[in-house]
Motif scaffolding. Structure first.
Motif, short mmCIF file in Angstrom:
data_model
loop_
_atom_site.label_atom_id
_atom_site.label_comp_id
_atom_site.label_asym_id
_atom_site.label_seq_id
_atom_site.Cartn_x
_atom_site.Cartn_y
_atom_site.Cartn_z
N SER A 35 33.33 40.52 31.55
CA SER A 35 32.46 41.28 32.02
C SER A 35 31.74 40.25 33.21
CB SER A 35 31.60 41.69 30.93
OG SER A 35 32.26 42.47 30.08
N LEU A 36 31.31 41.15 34.10
CA LEU A 36 30.57 40.21 35.28
C LEU A 36 29.47 41.13 35.80
CD1 LEU A 36 33.64 38.92 37.64
CD2 LEU A 36 32.34 37.50 35.78
N ALA A 37 28.41 40.12 36.01
CA ALA A 37 27.17 40.86 36.74
C ALA A 37 27.73 41.33 38.22
CB ALA A 37 26.14 39.99 36.93
N PRO A 38 26.94 42.32 38.88
CA PRO A 38 27.39 42.79 40.08
C PRO A 38 27.40 41.61 41.02
CG PRO A 38 26.07 44.27 39.10
CD PRO A 38 25.99 43.21 38.29
N GLY A 39 28.38 41.53 42.25
CA GLY A 39 28.37 40.39 42.86
C GLY A 39 28.78 38.83 42.32
N ALA A 40 28.98 38.93 41.19
CA ALA A 40 29.23 37.85 40.58
C ALA A 40 30.56 37.06 40.73
CB ALA A 40 29.18 37.62 39.02
N GLN A 41 31.03 36.02 40.85
CA GLN A 41 32.50 35.48 40.75
C GLN A 41 32.97 34.85 39.66
OE1 GLN A 41 31.56 32.58 44.19
NE2 GLN A 41 32.26 34.00 45.65
N CYS A 83 36.43 47.68 44.75
CA CYS A 83 36.20 46.76 43.49
C CYS A 83 36.08 45.20 43.86
CB CYS A 83 37.57 46.80 42.54
SG CYS A 83 36.97 48.29 41.28
N GLY A 84 35.60 44.98 45.05
CA GLY A 84 35.55 43.50 45.23
C GLY A 84 36.71 42.95 45.92
N GLY A 137 42.83 33.15 43.03
CA GLY A 137 42.78 33.92 41.86
C GLY A 137 41.18 33.87 41.61
N ARG A 138 40.10 33.49 42.98
CA ARG A 138 38.64 33.56 43.13
C ARG A 138 38.46 35.12 43.22
NH1 ARG A 138 39.89 28.20 45.24
NH2 ARG A 138 40.01 29.13 47.34
N TYR A 139 37.71 35.65 42.37
CA TYR A 139 37.29 37.05 42.49
C TYR A 139 35.98 37.23 42.45
CZ TYR A 139 36.48 42.03 40.79
OH TYR A 139 36.06 43.09 40.79
N THR A 140 35.47 37.96 43.49
CA THR A 140 34.11 38.29 43.70
C THR A 140 33.78 39.68 43.38
OG1 THR A 140 33.95 36.75 45.43
CG2 THR A 140 32.51 38.49 45.44
N ALA A 141 32.97 40.10 42.34
CA ALA A 141 32.61 41.33 41.91
C ALA A 141 31.88 42.29 42.82
CB ALA A 141 31.95 41.41 40.66
N PRO A 142 32.22 43.67 42.90
CA PRO A 142 31.40 44.44 43.82
C PRO A 142 29.87 44.48 43.60
CG PRO A 142 32.60 45.88 42.11
CD PRO A 142 33.09 44.34 42.17
N SER A 143 29.08 45.07 44.41
CA SER A 143 27.66 44.87 44.27
C SER A 143 27.29 46.29 43.35
CB SER A 143 26.91 44.95 45.58
OG SER A 143 27.48 46.29 46.30
N THR A 144 28.37 47.03 43.06
CA THR A 144 27.67 48.23 41.96
C THR A 144 28.78 48.02 40.54
OG1 THR A 144 29.62 49.44 43.14
CG2 THR A 144 27.57 49.76 43.98
N LYS A 172 30.93 49.13 37.83
CA LYS A 172 31.92 49.86 37.83
C LYS A 172 33.05 49.15 36.84
CE LYS A 172 32.89 50.61 42.01
NZ LYS A 172 33.42 51.13 43.15
N THR A 173 34.38 49.59 36.49
CA THR A 173 35.38 48.90 36.01
C THR A 173 36.73 48.77 37.06
OG1 THR A 173 34.75 49.80 33.80
CG2 THR A 173 37.11 49.09 34.13
N CYS A 174 36.91 47.60 37.06
CA CYS A 174 38.10 47.22 37.96
C CYS A 174 39.30 46.45 37.22
CB CYS A 174 37.53 46.19 39.07
SG CYS A 174 35.92 46.96 39.84
N THR A 175 40.17 46.33 38.10
CA THR A 175 41.42 45.92 37.58
C THR A 175 42.13 44.91 38.34
OG1 THR A 175 41.95 47.88 36.50
CG2 THR A 175 43.90 46.26 36.55
N VAL A 176 42.16 43.38 37.94
CA VAL A 176 42.85 42.35 38.79
C VAL A 176 44.28 42.29 38.05
CG1 VAL A 176 42.62 39.80 38.87
CG2 VAL A 176 40.57 41.20 39.13
N THR A 177 45.12 42.06 39.06
CA THR A 177 46.48 41.81 38.82
C THR A 177 47.11 40.69 39.35
OG1 THR A 177 46.74 44.34 38.55
CG2 THR A 177 48.94 43.13 38.84
N ALA A 178 48.03 40.00 38.37
CA ALA A 178 48.89 38.93 38.81
C ALA A 178 50.38 39.22 39.08
CB ALA A 178 48.77 37.71 37.91
#
Length: 567
Positions: free
Chosen positions: A399-405, A429-430, A436-443, A445-451
Motif C-alpha cells: 500500500s502506498l500513498a498517492p505519489g509515493a515511491q 498507474c504511475g 524496479g523504482r516505482y512512482t505511484a499515481p496521484s489518485t 486506485k489499485t495497480c499491478t506491477v509485473t516482473a
C-alpha cells in the motif's frame, strides 16, 4: 540440533519388547553415492505441509524426533502429542516410500544427551529393543542417533554395535560435531562407531561455525562455510571432514551439514572477517531466521546487496542499514552455495549432506517454493538435472500513498541470469523504471506491477499496489505470563508480522503464535527477558500489504510468588 522443548514425555509400553520378532523388517540403505538427508520436524509442520515436500531434492528424510527416557522407554510425541505426532510420522514415512525415498527416525537432539546416556548405561537392551520396535511400527527404514551432549563414546560404540546386530538391514546414521581447528579433535571411538553406521553427518553450520563476544578472538564468519578456516575463523566444512577422515572414518560415509536458516551480526559488522567483539552479537538462526522468511514476501533478501566469498563458497548480504535483527551482515545459503557444496562432495568422494531443517526452506510466496531442494538435487544427486526458472516479487502486495515511491525487487531462481524487466499492467498507474523504482499515481486506485524473467520470458510475477491516502492504525493489547513470555494481540486480521525495539535501538522479531478464536486477530509472542517492573517499548507491525504501524506499549510488571516464579 536446536529444538523446541515439550512437556509431555510418553514412551513405548513394555509390550514393545515383543516387537523384536520383526527386527529384520527395515529395508536396506539406498545405493546412491550422494545422500541428501533432510530433517523434517513436527513442530514446524505448518511451515511445510507434507504434501508439499520436494522429494526430488532428497534421498532420505529424517523425521524428528523420538526422545529417550532414562528407563530405556521412548517418548513418541514428536514435539506435538502422542496422537498427532506418531500419525504425522507414519504419514511422512508413507509419502517418502511412495516417492521412492528412504525414511529415518531421528532419536534425541540438543539437550537430550543425559537421558540417552542413562538409557544406554542402565537399560541398553530394552532401549535398543524399543528403538527398533518404534522404527518398525512407524514404518521407517532406519535410525538417526542424535547423541549430541553428555556423550560417553565407549557406550555410544556399544549402542551402535547392539543396534546393528538387532537390525542388520536398518539404515543407521549419526550427526557429529564440526571441528574447531584451534583445539578440537575427533574422539578415538568414532572410527569404530563409523564401521557400524551408514553415514556420519557433520553439523557444520551455525552456531558451531560462528562466535562473537569480548575476548573470543573470532572474526565474523559464515553459517556453513565450505573452506577458509584459520585461527580467527576456525571452522569449515572441508577441514572438519578432513579431520574425521584422518581419524579413520571412510570418506564415503561422511556427509557435510548445512541449514535452511540465516544468521547475522549486529554492531555495525558489514561482512565476513571483521571484528566480532565490542558488543557484537550473532542473531537469527534456527527457528528465528528461516530462509522461508529471508526469501519470502517482505524478506530481507536483495540481489543488489548480495556478495560472494570465493574462499568459503558462501553468499552473504551487506546492507546499507540494519534489518529487523539489527544486522547489516547476513550469512545464508543460496543456489550457488549449495551447488558448490555438492560439487565438492562429489569430487572428493564424500557421502552427501544433511539439512536442518527442510521445513525452514519452503518459500510459499515463490513460484518454485522448493528451489533450495532443487539446487541440492543438481548439486549432489544429479548434476545434469535441468533447472526451472522461478520468480517472485520480494515486496509482495503493498500500500502506498498517492505519489509515493517504492523500489521493487525480484527473486529469480533456477538460472544464473537474475535480470528482470518491469512493467505496469494498467494505464494511469504511475511509472516504474528498469531498476524496479516505482512512482505511484496521484489518485487513489489499485495497480499491478509485473516482473518478467530475462532468462525465461514465459515466467512472470506480479504485486498489487493499493494507492490510498488512508493510514493503517490497528489497535494492540499486550499481556505477560512470566519473566520471558509476552504476547501482543493485533486487532486487525491483516497484521502479518511484528518486532520489538530495544532501548539500545536494536530490534527483534516476534513470532506469530496463533489467531484469536472468533476474530482471526493474530497474536505475536516474544520469548525475551523483560524486567520484573515491566516497561514501555516500541512495537512495529506490518500488514499483509506491507503497511506499517509503530506503537508504544506498556509491558506489565510481574511479581515473584512464593515459588520464586515471576507471574
Amino acid at each position: 540440533m536446536n529444538l523446541f522443548r515439550t512437556l509431555l514425555r510418553r514412551g513405548l509400553s513394555a509390550a514393545a519388547l515383543l516387537a523384536l520378532a520383526a527386527l529384520g523388517a527395515a529395508q536396506p540403505a539406498a545405493a546412491a553415492t550422494q545422500w541428501v538427508m533432510g530433517y523434517y520436524v513436527a513442530y514446524q509442520r505448518d511451515m511445510y505441509p507434507p504434501q508439499s515436500i520436494g522429494w526430488g531434492g532428497l534421498t532420505h528424510i529424517m523425521m524428528g524426533r523420538v526422545k529417550a527416557k532414562a528407563d530405556g522407554t521412548l517418548n513418541l510425541d514428536f514435539d506435538w502429542d502422542t496422537t498427532h505426532g506418531p500419525a504425522l510420522a507414519k504419514d511422512i514415512a508413507k509419502r517418502a516410500h511412495a516417492a521412492g525415498k528412504k525414511a529415518i527416525l531421528m532419536v534425541g537432539g540438543a539437550d537430550e544427551g543425559a537421558t540417552i546416556r542413562a538409557a544406554v548405561v542402565n537399560h541398553r537392551a530394552a532401549f535398543v529393543a524399543n528403538l527398533v520396535a518404534a522404527m518398525n511400527s512407524l514404518g521407517y527404514d532406519g535410525l538417526d542417533l542424535d547423541w549430541e551432549d553428555s556423550v560417553d563414546w565407549a557406550k555410544f560404540q556399544s549402542l551402535v554395535t547392539d543396534l546393528r546386530a538387532a537390525a542388520p538391514n536398518a539404515i543407521l546414521t549419526a550427526p557429529m560435531a564440526a571441528i574447531n581447528i584451534n583445539y578440537e579433535t575427533v574422539d578415538s571411538h568414532v572410527a569404530a562407531i563409523a564401521a557400524k553406521l551408514d553415514r556420519i553427518s557433520l553439523m557444520t553450520y551455525a552456531p558451531a561455525t560462528v562466535w562473537a563476544g569480548a575476548g573470543s578472538g573470532w572474526l565474523s564468519w559464515f553459517n556453513a562455510p565450505l573452506a577458509g578456516e584459520k585461527e580467527t575463523t576456525p571452522v569449515s566444512i572441508a577441514s572438519s571432514l578432513q579431520r574425521y577422515v584422518a581419524a579413520g572414518v571412510p570418506k564415503s560415509k561422511l556427509a557435510m551439514g548445512t541449514s535452511f536458516y540465516a544468521i547475522c551480526y549486529t554492531g555495525g559488522v558489514t561482512g565476513p572477517n571483521q571484528s566480532a567483539e565490542n558488543g557484537v552479537a550473532i542473531r537469527g538462526g534456527d527457528n528465528d531466521f528461516p530462509l522461508s522468511k529471508f526469501y519470502g514476501k517482505g524478506g530481507v533478501f536483495d540481489w543488489s546487496r548480495r556478495f560472494w566469498n570465493a574462499r568459503a563458497s558462501q553468499s552473504y548480504l551487506s546492507l546499507p542499514t540494519a534489518e529487523s535483527h539489527g544486522c547489516r551482515y547476513v550469512s545464508y545459503e543460496d543456489e550457488s552455495a549449495l551447488l558448490a557444496k555438492g560439487a565438492y562432495s562429489r569430487q572428493n568422494g564424500y557421502g552427501g549432506v544433511i539439512v536442518w531443517t527442510i521445513n525452514q526452506g519452503y518459500v510459499t510466496s515463490h513460484s518454485r517454493p522448493n528451489f533450495l531442494l532443487e539446487a541440492l538435487r543438481k548439486g549432489f544427486i544429479d548434476p545434469n538435472a535441468a533447472q526451472t526458472v522461478g520468480l517472485s516479487v520480494m515486496q509482495g502486495d503493498v500500500s502506498l500513498a498517492p505519489g509515493a515511491q517504492r523500489r521493487f525487487s525480484a527473486l529469480v531462481t533456477g538460472t544464473t541470469n537474475k535480470s528482470v524487466t518491469w512493467s505496469i499492467v494498467e494505464t494511469g498507474c504511475g511509472a516504474i523504471d528498469g531498476a524496479g523504482r516505482y512512482t505511484a499515481p496521484s489518485t487513489q486506485k489499485t495497480c499491478t506491477v509485473t516482473a518478467k524473467s530475462v532468462a525465461d520470458r514465459s515466467k512472470t510475477a506480479s504485486a498489487k499496489v493499493t494507492v490510498s491516502a488512508a493510514s493503517w492504525t490497528p489497535s494492540f493489547s499486550v499481556s505477560r505470563s512470566g519473566t520471558w513470555w509476552v504476547e501482543v494481540l493485533a486487532k486487525d486480521a491483516s497484521a502479518a508480522s511484528m518486532s520489538i525495539q530495544w532501548p539500545d535501538g536494536t530490534s527483534s522479531p516476534l513470532s506469530l503464535e496463533y489467531r484469536q478464536y472468533g476474530t482471526n486477530y493474530p497474536v505475536f509472542a516474544a520469548n525475551y527477558e523483560f524486567p520484573d517492573a515491566g516497561g514501555s517499548y516500541y512495537f512495529t507491525a506490518k500488514s499483509t500489504s506491507n503497511r506499517t504501524a509503530k506503537v508504544k506499549l506498556k509491558v506489565p510488571a510481574c511479581a515473584h510468588g512464593a515459588d520464586g516464579v515471576c507471574h
